[in-house]
Design an enzyme around this catalytic site. Structure first.
Site, short mmCIF file in Angstrom:
data_model
loop_
_atom_site.label_atom_id
_atom_site.label_comp_id
_atom_site.label_asym_id
_atom_site.label_seq_id
_atom_site.Cartn_x
_atom_site.Cartn_y
_atom_site.Cartn_z
N ASP A 197 9.86 -3.07 -5.71
CA ASP A 197 10.55 -3.44 -4.46
C ASP A 197 9.65 -3.10 -3.28
O ASP A 197 10.05 -2.41 -2.35
CB ASP A 197 11.88 -2.69 -4.37
CG ASP A 197 12.77 -3.20 -3.24
OD1 ASP A 197 12.51 -4.30 -2.72
OD2 ASP A 197 13.72 -2.49 -2.87
N LEU A 198 8.43 -3.63 -3.31
CA LEU A 198 7.38 -3.15 -2.42
C LEU A 198 7.34 -3.93 -1.11
O LEU A 198 6.47 -4.77 -0.88
CB LEU A 198 6.03 -3.19 -3.12
CG LEU A 198 4.88 -2.49 -2.40
CD1 LEU A 198 5.21 -1.06 -2.04
CD2 LEU A 198 3.61 -2.57 -3.22
#
Length: 287
Positions: free
Chosen positions: A195-196
């Site tokens: 979830d960068l």
């Protein structure tokens, strides 16, 4: 933070907490900076029913990333259950604005993380969360099958259940799989952050990149890069450094779209109709 929880954390850490300050804890939890005589801690508190499993999953993901010795994460100090919910106490990392050189360093370190392929299958040892939504991680040796079954379909079905998409707007599993098998290359599983976006990393005061709030699993390394580009992108020095380790092979733009579709579906399910149009456009374009 109520006094009962403050006292409980003091007891567990064997310290005197001299100050408690509310700070951002993300979209799903309350965050607090805990000040002691010699150290600062970051505490996340969540009173939702699933908070204990959410924080345990976060703890395991941070420890998995730390074990690779490629990129830093805050050290987890406590992970405890409350009467309702739970809390997570970590090392506090004071942030600063990143320089291009520090983002270049970040790109190299993320690539080193992605070069960790400790398994031949895609997925994770347990299910976890993307934001506050459950994320299924049943392992599969085929990346396209994993991505359709464990990423796209659960979010599409949730969107239908919540009336955010109509049933006839959702492609069949066969249609999704055919498109993904056409566009996805044969890849090795990489350990991902999962979830960068720009809110899920910190550049510390001494210039060290730290990953926070992971939704970790083994997947195609381009998934993390697709997420970095969803809301404006990172500094160009980051991508230049990263691409030294993973040269482009063609088809990246199409895969970026399909990987971003998952995150857009998550946002549709979490935040509502403002994400409907980009989701619908991608569904129409590829499926």
């Amino acid at each position: 933070m109520d006094n009962h929880l403050k006292d409980h954390i003091e007891y567990l850490l064997c310290v005197n907490i001299e100050g408690v300050r509310s700070v951002s804890g993300g979209d799903t939890s309350q965050g607090y900076l805990l000040e002691t005589e010699s150290e600062l801690f970051f505490c996340k508190v969540n009173h939702a029913d699933q908070a204990d499993t959410l924080f345990l999953a976060e703890k395991k993901a941070l420890e998995a990333i730390a074990s690779t010795k490629t990129i830093a994460v805050p050290k987890v100090v406590l992970c405890e259950v409350l009467d309702k919910g739970g809390f997570l106490v970590m090392q506090y990392i004071a942030p600063k604005r990143a320089s291009p050189q520090e983002m270049e360093h970040f790109g190299h370190q993320l690539a080193q993380l992605h070069q960790n392929s400790a398994t031949d299958t895609f997925g994770w040892e347990a299910d976890n969360y993307i934001g506050s939504l459950p994320q299924s991680n049943k392992v599969n040796s085929d990346w396209a099958k994993f991505y359709v079954a464990e990423r796209l379909l659960p979010q599409l079905r949730l969107a239908a259940d919540e009336k955010r998409l109509l049933d006839d707007e959702i492609p069949s599993e066969k249609t999704l799989l055919k498109a993904c098998q056409t566009l996805f290359p044969v890849v090795k599983p990489s350990l991902l952050h999962g979830d960068l976006w720009s809110g899920n990393y910190i550049i510390s005061q001494d210039g060290q990149p730290y990953l926070i709030d992971p939704a970790t699993y083994y997947g195609h390394h381009e998934v993390d890069i697709a997420m970095t580009r969803l809301f404006g992108g990172f500094d160009t020095s980051f991508y230049g450094a990263y691409n030294e380790h993973f040269p482009q092979i063609g088809g990246e733009e199409e895969r970026k779209d399909i990987y971003q579709l998952y995150f857009l579906l998550v946002h549709l399910n979490l935040f509502g109709k403002s994400y409907y149009r980009p989701v619908k456009d991608l569904l129409n374009r590829y499926f």
